[in-house]
Design a protein around this motif. Structure first.
Motif, short mmCIF file in Angstrom:
data_model
loop_
_atom_site.label_atom_id
_atom_site.label_comp_id
_atom_site.label_asym_id
_atom_site.label_seq_id
_atom_site.Cartn_x
_atom_site.Cartn_y
_atom_site.Cartn_z
N VAL A 230 0.36 -1.44 -0.59
CA VAL A 230 -0.29 0.18 -0.05
C VAL A 230 0.80 1.13 0.08
N ARG A 231 0.59 2.59 -0.66
CA ARG A 231 1.04 3.42 -0.46
C ARG A 231 0.55 4.29 -0.77
N ARG A 232 -0.16 5.22 0.04
CA ARG A 232 -1.57 5.53 -0.13
C ARG A 232 -1.38 6.98 0.87
N VAL A 233 -2.28 8.29 0.07
CA VAL A 233 -2.26 9.32 0.92
C VAL A 233 -2.85 10.29 1.05
N THR A 234 -4.36 10.50 2.10
CA THR A 234 -5.18 10.50 2.17
C THR A 234 -5.76 11.97 2.50
N ALA A 235 -6.55 13.30 1.93
CA ALA A 235 -6.73 14.05 2.10
C ALA A 235 -8.00 14.30 2.60
N VAL A 236 -8.05 14.30 3.70
CA VAL A 236 -9.60 14.98 4.44
C VAL A 236 -10.44 16.19 4.60
N GLY A 237 -11.10 16.58 3.37
CA GLY A 237 -10.98 18.19 3.86
C GLY A 237 -12.97 18.65 3.87
N SER A 238 -13.38 19.41 4.51
CA SER A 238 -15.20 19.86 4.72
C SER A 238 -15.44 19.20 3.63
N GLU A 239 -15.38 19.82 2.59
CA GLU A 239 -15.99 20.56 1.18
C GLU A 239 -15.90 18.52 0.04
N LYS A 240 -14.26 18.17 0.21
CA LYS A 240 -14.54 17.06 -0.70
C LYS A 240 -12.72 16.07 0.25
N MET A 241 -12.65 14.87 -0.31
CA MET A 241 -11.47 14.44 -0.73
C MET A 241 -10.57 13.76 -1.11
N ALA A 242 -9.24 13.32 -1.04
CA ALA A 242 -8.24 12.81 -2.71
C ALA A 242 -7.59 12.36 -1.62
N THR A 243 -7.52 11.21 -2.53
CA THR A 243 -6.50 9.97 -2.13
C THR A 243 -5.42 9.82 -3.77
N TYR A 244 -3.88 10.05 -2.41
CA TYR A 244 -2.95 10.14 -3.83
C TYR A 244 -2.32 7.93 -3.90
N ASN A 245 -2.96 7.22 -5.11
CA ASN A 245 -1.81 6.09 -4.80
C ASN A 245 -0.94 6.31 -5.86
N ASP A 246 0.24 5.29 -5.16
CA ASP A 246 0.61 5.37 -5.79
C ASP A 246 0.90 4.06 -7.03
N LEU A 247 0.27 3.51 -6.50
CA LEU A 247 0.26 2.48 -7.26
C LEU A 247 -1.16 2.04 -8.36
N ALA A 248 -1.56 3.51 -8.69
CA ALA A 248 -2.88 3.18 -9.26
C ALA A 248 -2.46 3.67 -10.57
N GLY A 249 -1.62 3.50 -10.86
CA GLY A 249 -1.56 4.23 -12.82
C GLY A 249 -1.79 4.93 -13.26
N ASP A 250 -2.71 5.29 -14.02
CA ASP A 250 -3.10 6.32 -14.91
C ASP A 250 -4.14 7.19 -13.25
N GLU A 251 -4.73 6.59 -12.62
CA GLU A 251 -5.47 7.25 -11.37
C GLU A 251 -4.48 7.88 -10.04
N ARG A 252 -3.69 8.43 -10.46
CA ARG A 252 -2.71 7.87 -9.07
C ARG A 252 -3.73 9.09 -7.76
N ILE A 253 -4.12 10.67 -8.76
CA ILE A 253 -4.62 11.36 -7.93
C ILE A 253 -6.57 10.73 -7.65
N ARG A 254 -7.06 10.77 -7.06
CA ARG A 254 -8.62 10.74 -6.86
C ARG A 254 -9.41 12.16 -6.33
N VAL A 255 -10.08 12.72 -6.95
CA VAL A 255 -11.20 14.14 -5.77
C VAL A 255 -12.53 13.22 -5.88
N LEU A 256 -12.80 13.43 -4.19
CA LEU A 256 -14.07 12.42 -4.16
C LEU A 256 -14.97 13.37 -3.64
#
Ligand SMILES: NC(=O)c1ccc[n+]([C@@H]2O[C@H](COP(=O)([O-])OP(=O)(O)OC[C@H]3O[C@@H](n4cnc5c(N)ncnc54)[C@H](O)[C@@H]3O)[C@@H](O)[C@H]2O)c1
Length: 393
Positions: A230-256
């Motif tokens: 696992v190589r993951r950084v999660t940022a949780v904010g009051s409006e949205k969340m974001a993840t950086y998954n270093d193993l996710a190829g083309d989708e390393r950053i996701r904004v949820l």
């Protein structure tokens, strides 16, 4: 510090990571020559087959007359003596993470490099990673709202090190990412760690970082003993969340577009305690340039132009301070203020690197009581600090 001829760089320690530096340095135009240094002759012999023209030495001392700069990629406890030797000979140095195994060592390197007038850079590779830049932009631009917390996980089965525990081995990456993303250093650290498969070195650890801005915190989980990589950084904010998954190829950053809200009337037991929002998940495009290549090019540029690296000695020290506080927290079994590190000599009987420091130690328990009281009763908006403390760069 402009050099007309190309740069001659020694890679000291040609193991797993050093051999990547050797490959990358060979592709940089400004680098005229790459010299191999490794204490293990068999390591040199195997690498020399791929780079037959490269001079090879079993000790840095013998390579010094042939070089302008050195990349130190040996085990962490050897970084300080090797880097000091290179600096004393007037060579620029890029030291792999962590800059040093102790704050005292990191401070010694900074003073030595400043005195010698050479570049000192630390290999915080993730600060040269476009996905981490993107995560920082998301946090700093306010897209996520107010940042509640960061959470990181760096887990795998191995690779066990022989000189340092899992915190010193893996957490420097996360501390460097977190410092970079939030733009401030924590003021207190608490660590829990355990030894399972190794008798001497902790192989599983959890570290909590506390900030002067009491609304923010960060959690770091590192492990050499986990079934999954696992190589993951999660940022949780009051409006949205974001993840950086270093193993996710083309989708390393996701904004949820996910979040929770308190109900309009609090204390009404007929209502759900929170309302939930589930929205789109977006994955922004992040160009991929090999971070190590960006890092080594930056080092070459800094040497050529005499400019201060983005990850200079102080940037390295900021991470080593968190490491030291985490290690001390394990020993003392309590949270440790970074300001307390000056008192470490008394506790551990080692040089603390603060020879003239007469600051009284803060009482971390008192500070934490106050910290949690402020979390429970947030100050009015006007009393909140407007700007976080910036990292000294
Ligand atoms: N930035 C990153 O992403 C990253 C990734 C992995 C490792 N690292 C860092 O790189 C460094 C090396 O890690 P590794 O995994 O390559 O270790 P490794 O054990 O594979 O390689 C270390 C090499 O150093 C050599 N060595 C040891 N002492 C020496 C000395 N005094 N003089 C010359 N050679 C010596 C060993 O023979 C070995 O070949 C560590 O500091 C580690 O934290 C950084």
């Amino acid at each position: 510090m402009i050099k007309d001829s190309g740069l001659r760089v020694a890679v000291v320690g040609c193991g797993y990571w050093g051999s990547k530096h050797v490959r990358v340095l060979h592709s940089i135009d400004e680098v005229e020559r790459v010299v191999l240094v490794d204490g293990a002759q068999e390591r040199l012999s195997s690498l020399s087959r791929s780079y037959p023209g490269a001079a090879a030495f079993t000790a840095l001392t013998d390579a010094l007359p042939e070089i302008d700069a050195a990349v130190i990629a040996t085990p962490p406890t050897t970084h300080v003596p090797l880097a000091l030797e290179a600096i004393a000979a007037g060579k620029h140095v890029l030291v792999e993470k962590p800059l040093a195994a102790t704050t005292a060592g990191a401070r010694e390197l900074i003073v030595a490099a400043e005195t010698a007038g050479v570049i000192l850079m630390v290999g915080h590779t993730f600060e040269y990673n476009a996905a981490v830049w993107k995560l920082r932009d998301l946090v700093r631009s306010g897209v996520l709202g107010d940042l509640y917390y960061l959470d990181t996980a760096r887990l795998n089965l191995g690779l066990y090190q022989s000189d340092v525990n899992v915190i010193v081995d893996l957490a420097p990456h996360d501390f460097s990412i977190i410092n970079f993303v939030v733009g401030q250093s924590p003021i207190a650290v608490q660590a829990w760690a355990s030894r399972h498969a190794h008798a001497r070195l902790e192989d599983v650890a959890y570290i909590r970082l506390f900030y002067a801005d009491h609304r923010l915190s960060a959690n770091v989980h590192v492990s050499w003993l986990d079934p999954y990589k696992v190589r993951r950084v999660t940022a949780v904010g009051s409006e949205k969340m974001a993840t950086y998954n270093d193993l996710a190829g083309d989708e390393r950053i996701r904004v949820l577009d996910k979040g929770v809200r308190l109900p309009s009337v609090e204390g009404d037991l007929s209502q759900r305690p929170m309302s939930y929002r589930y929205g789109d998940i977006l994955s922004p495009y992040v160009a991929f340039d090999e971070p190590l290549s960006i890092e080594d090019r930056h080092f070459a540029e800094c040497v050529r132009n005499g400019t201060t690296p983005a990850t200079d000695g102080r940037n390295g020290l900021a991470v080593v301070e968190i490491l030291d506080a985490a290690q001390l927290s394990l020993i003392l079994n309590r949270p440790v203020m970074l300001d307390e590190l000056g008192g470490r000599a008394v506790l551990l009987g080692a040089s603390n690197g603060y020879p003239h420091d007469t600051r009284p130690s803060l009482d971390p328990h008192e500070w934490l009581r106050d910290y949690f009281a402020r979390r429970e009763n947030p100050p009015a908006e006007r009393d909140r600090p407007s700007e976080p403390k910036r990292l000294v760069r």
